[in-house]
Design a protein around this motif. Structure first.
Motif, short mmCIF file in Angstrom:
data_model
loop_
_atom_site.label_atom_id
_atom_site.label_comp_id
_atom_site.label_asym_id
_atom_site.label_seq_id
_atom_site.Cartn_x
_atom_site.Cartn_y
_atom_site.Cartn_z
N VAL A 172 0.64 56.96 -36.99
CA VAL A 172 1.28 55.69 -35.93
C VAL A 172 0.59 54.36 -36.41
O VAL A 172 1.17 53.69 -35.83
CB VAL A 172 1.29 56.39 -34.61
CG1 VAL A 172 2.14 57.51 -34.36
CG2 VAL A 172 0.10 56.16 -33.96
N LYS A 177 9.09 53.50 -38.93
CA LYS A 177 10.03 53.94 -38.11
C LYS A 177 10.26 55.37 -38.22
O LYS A 177 10.58 56.26 -37.28
CB LYS A 177 11.38 53.05 -38.31
CG LYS A 177 11.51 51.75 -37.75
CD LYS A 177 12.90 51.09 -37.89
CE LYS A 177 12.79 49.67 -37.37
NZ LYS A 177 14.38 49.06 -37.62
N ILE A 180 7.71 57.41 -36.44
CA ILE A 180 8.19 57.56 -35.07
C ILE A 180 9.23 58.51 -34.68
O ILE A 180 9.12 59.12 -33.82
CB ILE A 180 8.26 56.39 -34.44
CG1 ILE A 180 7.36 55.16 -34.66
CG2 ILE A 180 8.74 56.33 -32.85
CD1 ILE A 180 5.87 55.57 -33.95
N TYR A 181 10.21 58.29 -35.63
CA TYR A 181 11.44 59.31 -35.54
C TYR A 181 11.09 60.77 -35.50
O TYR A 181 11.33 61.77 -34.89
CB TYR A 181 12.61 58.83 -36.46
CG TYR A 181 12.94 57.64 -36.31
CD1 TYR A 181 13.02 56.88 -35.19
CD2 TYR A 181 13.77 57.05 -37.26
CE1 TYR A 181 13.59 55.50 -34.89
CE2 TYR A 181 14.47 55.88 -37.24
CZ TYR A 181 14.15 55.02 -35.85
OH TYR A 181 14.92 53.86 -35.58
N LEU A 184 8.98 62.05 -32.46
CA LEU A 184 10.00 61.97 -31.37
C LEU A 184 10.60 63.30 -31.53
O LEU A 184 10.70 64.01 -30.52
CB LEU A 184 11.00 60.84 -31.12
CG LEU A 184 10.27 59.49 -30.95
CD1 LEU A 184 11.35 58.71 -30.91
CD2 LEU A 184 9.63 59.50 -29.40
N VAL A 189 5.37 63.45 -27.34
CA VAL A 189 4.85 62.66 -26.06
C VAL A 189 4.15 63.72 -25.22
O VAL A 189 3.47 63.40 -24.50
CB VAL A 189 6.12 61.89 -25.59
CG1 VAL A 189 5.55 61.46 -24.14
CG2 VAL A 189 6.37 60.69 -26.42
N ILE A 214 4.34 54.53 -29.99
CA ILE A 214 5.76 54.94 -29.68
C ILE A 214 6.46 53.97 -29.03
O ILE A 214 7.60 53.78 -29.21
CB ILE A 214 5.89 56.48 -29.23
CG1 ILE A 214 5.15 57.41 -30.26
CG2 ILE A 214 7.20 56.96 -28.83
CD1 ILE A 214 4.81 58.80 -29.58
N ASN A 217 8.05 51.00 -30.49
CA ASN A 217 9.22 51.30 -31.38
C ASN A 217 10.54 51.08 -30.33
O ASN A 217 10.56 51.82 -29.32
CB ASN A 217 9.28 52.51 -32.18
CG ASN A 217 10.48 52.99 -33.19
OD1 ASN A 217 11.34 53.48 -32.23
ND2 ASN A 217 10.45 52.53 -34.23
N GLU A 219 13.40 52.83 -30.65
CA GLU A 219 13.90 54.01 -30.34
C GLU A 219 12.91 54.88 -29.54
O GLU A 219 13.45 55.69 -28.81
CB GLU A 219 14.05 54.79 -31.58
CG GLU A 219 14.70 56.22 -31.56
CD GLU A 219 16.02 56.19 -30.88
OE1 GLU A 219 16.47 57.32 -30.41
OE2 GLU A 219 16.73 55.33 -30.89
N GLY A 220 11.50 54.81 -29.83
CA GLY A 220 10.60 55.21 -28.82
C GLY A 220 10.53 54.88 -27.60
O GLY A 220 10.49 55.53 -26.43
N TYR A 223 13.58 56.57 -25.88
CA TYR A 223 13.42 58.08 -25.98
C TYR A 223 12.70 58.19 -24.30
O TYR A 223 12.88 59.07 -23.58
CB TYR A 223 12.57 58.34 -26.87
CG TYR A 223 11.94 59.80 -26.69
CD1 TYR A 223 12.67 61.01 -26.96
CD2 TYR A 223 10.77 60.12 -26.25
CE1 TYR A 223 12.13 62.27 -26.86
CE2 TYR A 223 10.21 61.34 -25.97
CZ TYR A 223 10.80 62.45 -26.47
OH TYR A 223 10.15 63.74 -26.17
N CYS A 224 11.73 57.38 -24.07
CA CYS A 224 10.93 57.57 -22.93
C CYS A 224 11.35 56.96 -21.80
O CYS A 224 10.87 57.26 -20.51
CB CYS A 224 9.28 56.83 -23.14
SG CYS A 224 8.45 57.19 -24.68
#
Length: 326
Positions: A172, A177, A180-181, A184, A189, A214, A217, A219-220, A223-224
């Motif tokens: 990381v 990207k 990270i994808y 995830l 996480v 994460i 990003n 998208e990260g 996601y969180c």
């Protein structure tokens, strides 16, 4: 690797061979590997008798004083490891051989150290621009997750936890990207949150750094924050670490915690929650004093407080702008 000798331990002959070459000795005699080349150390991984010493020397490769040729090979150690026949298989085999001990307290420091040497070589591969993506696409990080999932706090388990986090951290560190994808999708996480809970100081720091990357990003961050339980789990982990910082202050860890909170505050939905969940101790002078030496992080801290305050004002204005009908 095409010009490597068939064996590290047989002496070459200047004469032309008149018969078929002898097979490689499967169990070579004990040999001092301290002064051999990087190529030879990689070959030595194929022999059970020399593997442990070769792992140790290769994992410390960057710290040795080499000839110009060997220094160049060390710079490309990741490429040599990835492309040499059977080497990645050998490293994964070393890792998997301690799986059955992860739920037990009798994992020895010697066994843990040996696996950590193998993990250090994986970190080397994960760090190199030529091998990073193939390493990830082969899903090698999944072999590390059992080390992140253990709750035993003894030193041998902690060594494995920290070194495994180092491999993920190497992935990381470069903002990519795809990395990270991938992480995830593999649910990294929750594993990091577990390390933030049970790990010691350095493990907490690296795990928090990974979560921070994460969150940086788009998208990260989504996601969180998209699932309430996920958001609450992250804020609980951050708050718990804040509470423990009063006993063991760590400027590095606090910096990553602040940056995680700041990224969460950039999500309107999460920022609304932070208005209620942001630890009061963040305003404690003992914590802010740890940040004063770093103007960038202090600026992030002030921006975090502004984001939470401004979001709370907007929320109040929105409620006041929608009077009840009756």
């Amino acid at each position: 690797m095409a010009n490597l000798p068939d064996s590290l331990f047989g002496e070459s002959s200047s004469a032309e061979p008149t018969t078929a070459p002898e097979p490689v000795i499967s169990h070579p005699p004990h040999t001092d590997l301290s002064n051999v080349s990087v190529h030879e150390l990689i070959l030595a991984l194929n022999h059970a008798h020399t593997r442990e010493r070769a792992l140790q020397l290769l994992s410390q490769c960057r710290f040795f004083v080499f000839s110009l040729q060997n220094r160049s090979m060390c710079d490309n150690l990741a490429v040599l490891i990835w492309h040499s026949f059977g080497t990645m298989f050998t490293l994964l085999k070393e890792i998997m051989e301690v799986y059955h001990l992860l739920s037990k307290p009798d994992l020895t420091e010697k066994a843990s150290t040996r696996v950590c040497h193998a993990l250090a070589l994986l970190q080397c591969v994960a760090s190199h621009p030529e091998t990073r993506m193939p390493f990830m696409k082969a899903k090698i990080p999944l072999y590390l997750y059992p080390f992140l999932n253990t709750t035993i706090k003894e030193k041998p388990h902690e060594y494995l936890r920290l070194t495994s986090l180092g491999v993920i951290g190497a992935l990381v560190k470069v903002d990519d990207k795809e990395v990270i994808y991938f992480l995830l999708k593999t649910e990294i996480v929750p594993y990091c949150l577990r390390c933030m809970d049970v790990g010691k100081g350095l493990s907490k720091t690296v795990a928090t750094f990974i979560v921070q990357k994460i969150l940086m990003n788009e998208e990260g961050l989504r996601y969180c924050c998209i699932i309430a339980d996920r958001f609450f789990a992250i804020t609980r982990a951050l708050e718990t670490m804040m509470e423990r910082l009063s006993e063991e202050p760590s400027q590095r860890l606090l910096k990553h915690i602040v940056r995680c909170y700041l990224k969460l505050s950039e999500s309107p939905r999460a920022c609304l929650g932070l208005g209620r969940l942001l630890p009061r101790m963040l305003n404690d002078s003992a914590f802010t004093d740890l940040l004063r030496d770093d103007p960038t992080v202090m600026s992030s801290f002030k921006q975090l407080l502004r984001n939470v305050h401004e979001n709370r004002l907007r929320d109040n204005e929105s409620k006041q702008g929608n009077p009840k009908t009756g």
